[in-house]
Design an enzyme around this catalytic site. Structure first.
Site, short mmCIF file in Angstrom:
data_model
loop_
_atom_site.label_atom_id
_atom_site.label_comp_id
_atom_site.label_asym_id
_atom_site.label_seq_id
_atom_site.Cartn_x
_atom_site.Cartn_y
_atom_site.Cartn_z
N ARG A 90 0.84 -1.20 0.00
CA ARG A 90 0.00 0.00 0.00
C ARG A 90 0.88 1.25 0.00
O ARG A 90 1.97 1.25 0.56
CB ARG A 90 -0.91 0.02 1.24
CG ARG A 90 -1.73 -1.25 1.45
CD ARG A 90 -2.76 -1.47 0.42
NE ARG A 90 -3.88 -0.58 0.69
CZ ARG A 90 -4.89 -0.42 -0.13
NH1 ARG A 90 -4.92 -1.08 -1.26
NH2 ARG A 90 -5.86 0.40 0.16
N CYS A 91 0.38 2.29 -0.66
CA CYS A 91 1.10 3.56 -0.67
C CYS A 91 1.18 4.09 0.75
O CYS A 91 0.23 3.92 1.51
CB CYS A 91 0.39 4.57 -1.56
SG CYS A 91 0.79 4.32 -3.31
N PRO A 92 2.30 4.63 1.12
CA PRO A 92 3.40 5.12 0.29
C PRO A 92 4.52 4.10 0.06
O PRO A 92 5.58 4.49 -0.41
CB PRO A 92 3.90 6.32 1.08
CG PRO A 92 3.75 5.88 2.50
CD PRO A 92 2.46 5.07 2.52
#
Length: 70
Positions: free
Chosen positions: A10-12
């Site tokens: 998942r970002c970041p």
């Protein structure tokens, strides 16, 4: 082409993976980031603008190309 596989992260985290890889990338080389988090479509171009790197676009779903400029 250098590839950074961040699928399933998942970002970041894809941005962090890209940032960690960039110092070892020769200037002018292209890095393809594989990221399936939808936020990567906004975060990777934004990171490129902030860091002075060239965002080349998304040649395929979940793939983002970045050219090292500096």
């Amino acid at each position: 082409m250098i590839e950074v596989d961040s699928r399933g992260r998942r970002c970041p985290l894809p941005i962090i993976d890209l940032a960690r890889r960039m110092p070892s990338v020769p200037v002018g080389a292209v890095v393809r980031v594989l990221a399936d988090d939808p936020a990567a479509a906004n975060d990777i171009p934004a990171w490129c603008r902030m860091k002075g790197q060239e965002y080349l676009g998304s040649p395929a779903p979940d793939a983002y190309d970045v050219r090292r400029v500096t």
